[in-house]
Structure formats: structure tokens, C-alpha cells
Design a protein around this motif. Structure first.
Motif, PDB file in Angstrom:
ATOM      1  N   LYS A 210      -7.826   0.959   1.326  1.00 11.81           N
ATOM      2  CA  LYS A 210      -7.018   0.331   0.309  1.00 11.81           C
ATOM      3  C   LYS A 210      -6.764   1.543  -0.776  1.00 11.81           C
ATOM      4  CE  LYS A 210      -8.682  -4.228   1.108  1.00 11.81           C
ATOM      5  NZ  LYS A 210      -7.333  -4.981   1.493  1.00 11.81           N
ATOM      6  N   HIS A 211      -7.583   2.279  -1.064  1.00 10.23           N
ATOM      7  CA  HIS A 211      -7.549   3.252  -2.001  1.00 10.23           C
ATOM      8  C   HIS A 211      -6.715   4.413  -1.633  1.00 10.23           C
ATOM      9  CE1 HIS A 211     -11.205   1.268  -3.858  1.00 10.23           C
ATOM     10  NE2 HIS A 211     -10.847   1.782  -4.947  1.00 10.23           N
ATOM     11  N   ARG A 212      -6.893   4.872  -0.496  1.00  8.67           N
ATOM     12  CA  ARG A 212      -6.001   5.806   0.059  1.00  8.67           C
ATOM     13  C   ARG A 212      -4.429   5.502  -0.255  1.00  8.67           C
ATOM     14  NH1 ARG A 212      -8.595   6.554   5.570  1.00  8.67           N
ATOM     15  NH2 ARG A 212      -9.677   8.876   5.283  1.00  8.67           N
ATOM     16  N   LEU A 213      -4.132   3.772   0.083  1.00  9.54           N
ATOM     17  CA  LEU A 213      -2.799   3.599  -0.218  1.00  9.54           C
ATOM     18  C   LEU A 213      -2.335   3.503  -1.748  1.00  9.54           C
ATOM     19  CD1 LEU A 213      -0.230   2.092   0.969  1.00  9.54           C
ATOM     20  CD2 LEU A 213      -1.506   0.003   0.537  1.00  9.54           C
ATOM     21  N   LEU A 214      -3.378   3.118  -2.745  1.00 10.41           N
ATOM     22  CA  LEU A 214      -3.122   3.220  -3.897  1.00 10.41           C
ATOM     23  C   LEU A 214      -2.949   4.652  -4.436  1.00 10.41           C
ATOM     24  CD1 LEU A 214      -3.353   2.222  -6.763  1.00 10.41           C
ATOM     25  CD2 LEU A 214      -5.868   2.479  -6.677  1.00 10.41           C
ATOM     26  N   VAL A 215      -3.415   5.630  -4.050  1.00  8.77           N
ATOM     27  CA  VAL A 215      -3.014   7.163  -4.333  1.00  8.77           C
ATOM     28  C   VAL A 215      -1.746   7.533  -3.693  1.00  8.77           C
ATOM     29  CG1 VAL A 215      -3.601   9.394  -4.378  1.00  8.77           C
ATOM     30  CG2 VAL A 215      -5.554   7.691  -5.013  1.00  8.77           C
ATOM     31  N   ASN A 216      -1.697   7.165  -2.602  1.00  9.25           N
ATOM     32  CA  ASN A 216      -0.340   7.554  -1.915  1.00  9.25           C
ATOM     33  C   ASN A 216       0.890   6.964  -2.789  1.00  9.25           C
ATOM     34  OD1 ASN A 216       2.025   6.450   0.104  1.00  9.25           O
ATOM     35  ND2 ASN A 216       1.322   8.128   1.073  1.00  9.25           N
ATOM     36  N   ARG A 217       0.708   5.553  -3.158  1.00 13.17           N
ATOM     37  CA  ARG A 217       1.914   5.018  -3.905  1.00 13.17           C
ATOM     38  C   ARG A 217       2.144   5.768  -5.029  1.00 13.17           C
ATOM     39  NH1 ARG A 217       5.277   4.313  -0.991  1.00 13.17           N
ATOM     40  NH2 ARG A 217       3.982   5.559  -0.062  1.00 13.17           N
ATOM     41  N   ILE A 218       1.004   6.263  -5.743  1.00 13.34           N
ATOM     42  CA  ILE A 218       0.899   6.853  -7.145  1.00 13.34           C
ATOM     43  C   ILE A 218       1.909   8.130  -6.885  1.00 13.34           C
ATOM     44  CG2 ILE A 218      -0.400   7.745  -9.049  1.00 13.34           C
ATOM     45  CD1 ILE A 218      -2.405   5.542  -8.858  1.00 13.34           C
ATOM     46  N   GLU A 219       1.186   8.742  -5.762  1.00  9.27           N
ATOM     47  CA  GLU A 219       1.842  10.068  -5.577  1.00  9.27           C
ATOM     48  C   GLU A 219       3.344  10.265  -5.355  1.00  9.27           C
ATOM     49  OE1 GLU A 219       0.876  13.957  -2.791  1.00  9.27           O
ATOM     50  OE2 GLU A 219      -0.227  12.075  -2.233  1.00  9.27           O
ATOM     51  N   GLY A 221       5.322   7.962  -6.575  1.00 13.33           N
ATOM     52  CA  GLY A 221       6.124   7.503  -7.651  1.00 13.33           C
ATOM     53  C   GLY A 221       6.356   5.952  -7.354  1.00 13.33           C
ATOM     54  N   ASP A 222       5.904   4.999  -6.589  1.00 12.44           N
ATOM     55  CA  ASP A 222       6.083   3.816  -6.343  1.00 12.44           C
ATOM     56  C   ASP A 222       5.426   2.780  -7.302  1.00 12.44           C
ATOM     57  OD1 ASP A 222       6.503   1.453  -5.138  1.00 12.44           O
ATOM     58  OD2 ASP A 222       5.880   1.900  -3.097  1.00 12.44           O
ATOM     59  N   GLU A 223       5.945   2.569  -8.116  1.00 18.78           N
ATOM     60  CA  GLU A 223       5.354   1.675  -9.238  1.00 18.78           C
ATOM     61  C   GLU A 223       4.875   0.409  -8.801  1.00 18.78           C
ATOM     62  OE1 GLU A 223       7.301   1.792 -13.284  1.00 18.78           O
ATOM     63  OE2 GLU A 223       8.549   3.390 -12.510  1.00 18.78           O
ATOM     64  N   ALA A 224       5.825  -0.261  -8.106  1.00 16.46           N
ATOM     65  CA  ALA A 224       5.519  -1.717  -7.404  1.00 16.46           C
ATOM     66  C   ALA A 224       4.597  -1.485  -6.410  1.00 16.46           C
ATOM     67  CB  ALA A 224       6.762  -2.391  -7.050  1.00 16.46           C
ATOM     68  N   GLY A 225       4.585  -0.406  -5.693  1.00 15.10           N
ATOM     69  CA  GLY A 225       3.616  -0.344  -4.645  1.00 15.10           C
ATOM     70  C   GLY A 225       2.030   0.161  -5.128  1.00 15.10           C
ATOM     71  N   ALA A 226       2.059   0.873  -6.307  1.00 16.82           N
ATOM     72  CA  ALA A 226       1.015   1.156  -6.800  1.00 16.82           C
ATOM     73  C   ALA A 226       0.189  -0.113  -7.535  1.00 16.82           C
ATOM     74  CB  ALA A 226       1.200   2.270  -7.756  1.00 16.82           C
ATOM     75  N   ARG A 227       0.951  -1.005  -8.165  1.00 17.61           N
ATOM     76  CA  ARG A 227       0.651  -2.169  -8.664  1.00 17.61           C
ATOM     77  C   ARG A 227       0.050  -3.107  -7.684  1.00 17.61           C
ATOM     78  NH1 ARG A 227       5.100  -3.374 -10.950  1.00 17.61           N
ATOM     79  NH2 ARG A 227       4.635  -2.681 -12.973  1.00 17.61           N
ATOM     80  N   ALA A 228       0.663  -3.200  -6.414  1.00 16.93           N
ATOM     81  CA  ALA A 228       0.085  -3.933  -5.713  1.00 16.93           C
ATOM     82  C   ALA A 228      -0.986  -3.583  -5.013  1.00 16.93           C
ATOM     83  CB  ALA A 228       1.245  -4.415  -4.402  1.00 16.93           C
ATOM     84  N   ALA A 229      -1.200  -2.148  -4.846  1.00 15.44           N
ATOM     85  CA  ALA A 229      -2.367  -1.645  -4.094  1.00 15.44           C
ATOM     86  C   ALA A 229      -3.704  -1.716  -5.101  1.00 15.44           C
ATOM     87  CB  ALA A 229      -1.912  -0.084  -3.592  1.00 15.44           C
ATOM     88  N   MET A 230      -3.275  -1.557  -6.387  1.00 13.88           N
ATOM     89  CA  MET A 230      -4.317  -1.932  -7.240  1.00 13.88           C
ATOM     90  C   MET A 230      -4.988  -3.277  -7.316  1.00 13.88           C
ATOM     91  SD  MET A 230      -6.505  -0.449  -9.675  1.00 13.88           S
ATOM     92  CE  MET A 230      -5.882   1.031 -10.224  1.00 13.88           C
ATOM     93  N   LEU A 231      -4.148  -4.290  -7.259  1.00 11.09           N
ATOM     94  CA  LEU A 231      -4.499  -5.807  -6.891  1.00 11.09           C
ATOM     95  C   LEU A 231      -5.094  -5.680  -5.887  1.00 11.09           C
ATOM     96  CD1 LEU A 231      -1.138  -7.448  -8.270  1.00 11.09           C
ATOM     97  CD2 LEU A 231      -3.540  -7.838  -9.337  1.00 11.09           C
ATOM     98  N   GLU A 232      -4.984  -5.226  -4.662  1.00 11.02           N
ATOM     99  CA  GLU A 232      -5.713  -5.242  -3.534  1.00 11.02           C
ATOM    100  C   GLU A 232      -7.129  -4.830  -3.741  1.00 11.02           C
ATOM    101  OE1 GLU A 232      -5.183  -6.549  -0.333  1.00 11.02           O
ATOM    102  OE2 GLU A 232      -3.584  -7.735  -1.325  1.00 11.02           O
ATOM    103  N   THR A 233      -7.491  -3.639  -4.218  1.00  9.61           N
ATOM    104  CA  THR A 233      -8.655  -3.137  -4.594  1.00  9.61           C
ATOM    105  C   THR A 233      -9.262  -4.036  -5.377  1.00  9.61           C
ATOM    106  OG1 THR A 233      -8.457  -1.717  -6.574  1.00  9.61           O
ATOM    107  CG2 THR A 233      -7.968  -0.757  -4.330  1.00  9.61           C
ATOM    108  N   ILE A 234      -9.027  -4.758  -6.530  1.00  6.75           N
ATOM    109  CA  ILE A 234      -9.599  -5.534  -7.554  1.00  6.75           C
ATOM    110  C   ILE A 234      -9.815  -6.848  -6.732  1.00  6.75           C
ATOM    111  CG2 ILE A 234      -9.119  -7.030  -9.544  1.00  6.75           C
ATOM    112  CD1 ILE A 234      -7.285  -4.661 -10.446  1.00  6.75           C
ATOM    113  N   GLU A 235      -9.022  -7.457  -5.822  1.00  7.96           N
ATOM    114  CA  GLU A 235      -9.321  -8.591  -5.102  1.00  7.96           C
ATOM    115  C   GLU A 235     -10.474  -8.452  -4.166  1.00  7.96           C
ATOM    116  OE1 GLU A 235      -9.124 -12.750  -4.032  1.00  7.96           O
ATOM    117  OE2 GLU A 235      -8.553 -11.689  -5.489  1.00  7.96           O
ATOM    118  N   HIS A 236     -10.522  -7.064  -3.397  1.00  5.51           N
ATOM    119  CA  HIS A 236     -11.751  -7.047  -2.673  1.00  5.51           C
ATOM    120  C   HIS A 236     -12.784  -6.989  -3.426  1.00  5.51           C
ATOM    121  CE1 HIS A 236     -14.386  -4.238  -0.598  1.00  5.51           C
ATOM    122  NE2 HIS A 236     -13.702  -4.551   0.668  1.00  5.51           N
TER     123      HIS A 236
END
Length: 245
Positions: A210-219, A221-236
């Protein structure tokens, strides 16, 4: 516990107070949060507390003033020092948050903790994705690597996880997100405390992904993807922390 990461480090054993002043603050503060000193009740008088903690009146009064400043106590003339209502507690104070780690799980508190994260961290991740720098990405990848190499050490994995979230909070350049350090760390501590009680290596693998995906989306420049990935880590974190309830 005021330095970022100190709460997570304490999971391996109770930290020793640095001095008498710290000891009194920690014992009474934790006692208020846990309910040992119930809301609305009056603390024992100075003489009793001085005897219990083996401190001078000066040390005791300074400790009580510190706890008043944190909203946990209120001194009343001719009545004594009373435990304040929860609505007065300084919940963004890292020390007040830290005392909740050993208190009985409060469903309303836990829900609010993660709701605050859901309100601000995903937007911070999206903002960082929009204007990330090479140095910020290098730091994020460093902490991902630390998570990878710490799969056999729950505490080190937890610290690397928290540091990654802290880098993202810093990179958003939003002082209100930075004010969440204590909230973010307590949420991680509650989740990892539950994992310590019932280890599950598969959960760490899933969290790393989940964190790999988060950093990947940030790297990328995928704003929507980064937002969704962060939500996933918080939900976990929320689901794992609920195990201790």
C-alpha cells in the motif's frame, strides 16, 4: 513523549521518565486519560500527592500547572484541583495523545482519530503529488526501503511507516497537516500495538505494498491516485487498531 517517533519506540518497553517533574506529569496525566482519576473528581491534596510521588511541593505544583495547561486539570479556589471535562483536553498535544496508548480503547476517540487523518492526510498526499521534488521522492523511497528491510522487526517497520507519513506531511507545506504528527503517530502506535499482540507477517507485506503504491502515485504526479492510496493506508490502520477493542 514529545519527540516524533518516541511513542512508537516505547512499544518495546515503558520509557523511563527523565526526572521527578516528568514522572509526576506522566503518572497523573496517564491516570486522567485512563480514568484512574475520573472526570469531575478532585485530586488528592498536595500532601498526599507529595508522599505518593516522593517529590517536593514545588515539583508537584509545577507538574500540576503543566497538566492544567494541557487542559486535563483545573484548579478551583477552596475546592482543589479537579479533573477537567474531555472537551477541555488538548488532544493535539503529543503527550496527551501518547497517554491514550495505554488507556482502555474508546470507540468514539478511535473513530475521531482516524476521521481527522482521513480529512487532511489524503489531501496532503495529493498536494505533494502535484508539486513533489526529487529530494522529497528520494526521502520517501528511502523509508520504503527501510520498511522492506524491517519486515522482521515490527518496531523498525512501524517507525519507517510513520517517518514516511511524516515526510509527506512536511512536503505538503501545510502547518495544519504538520500539527497532525501526534495524531498520525498515535494511530500507528495503536495499530502496531495490536499487531504485537497478534503478529501477522501477511499484514506487513500488504501494508508495504500500500505504501509502495502511495509513493509511486506521488512520484508520477497522480493526485487522485495519491489521495486514494493514502486513504487505503489510513483504513488499514483503523481496521488493525480495532482488533484491540
Amino acid at each position: 513523549m514529545s519527540e516524533p517517533g518516541s511513542l512508537l519506540r516505547s512499544l518495546s518497553g515503558r520509557s523511563t521518565a527523565r526526572n521527578y517533574h516528568s514522572h509526576v506529569i506522566n503518572e497523573i496525566g496517564a491516570g486522567v486519560i485512563s480514568g484512574r482519576y475520573p472526570i469531575g473528581t478532585t485530586l488528592p491534596n498536595d500532601a498526599e500527592l507529595m508522599e505518593e510521588f516522593e517529590v517536593s511541593r514545588t515539583v508537584l505544583r509545577e507538574a500540576l500547572k503543566t497538566l492544567e495547561a494541557k487542559g486535563l486539570l483545573e484548579a478551583r479556589p477552596k475546592v482543589g484541583t479537579k479533573v477537567a471535562k474531555k472537551s477541555r483536553w488538548s488532544l493535539y498535544d503529543p503527550q496527551v495523545l501518547a497517554w491514550h496508548l495505554e488507556a482502555p480503547v474508546d470507540a468514539e476517540f478511535l473513530s475521531g482519530l482516524h476521521e481527522v487523518r482521513r480529512s487532511l492526510e489524503p489531501q496532503a498526499a495529493a498536494e505533494v503529488a502535484r508539486r513533489r521534488t526529487a529530494d522529497q521522492i528520494r526521502l520517501m523511497l528511502y523509508w520504503i526501503h527501510q520498511m522492506e528491510t524491517s519486515l522482521g522487526s515490527l518496531q523498525n517497520f512501524a517507525l519507517a511507516d510513520f517517518e514516511l507519513h511524516r515526510i509527506i506531511a512536511d512536503s505538503a507545506h501545510n502547518p495544519f497537516v504538520r500539527a497532525l504528527y501526534g495524531v498520525i503517530e498515535l494511530a500507528h502506535a495503536l495499530a502496531y500495538k495490536a499487531l504485537m499482540a497478534a503478529p501477522d507477517p501477511c499484514l506487513l507485506d500488504a501494508l508495504l505494498e500500500k505504501h509502495r503504491l502511495l509513493v509511486n502515485r506521488i512520484e508520477y504526479g497522480d493526485e487522485a491516485g495519491a489521495r486514494a492510496a493514502m486513504l487505503e493506508t489510513i483504513e488499514h490502520d483503523r481496521k488493525v487498531a480495532q482488533r484491540s477493542g
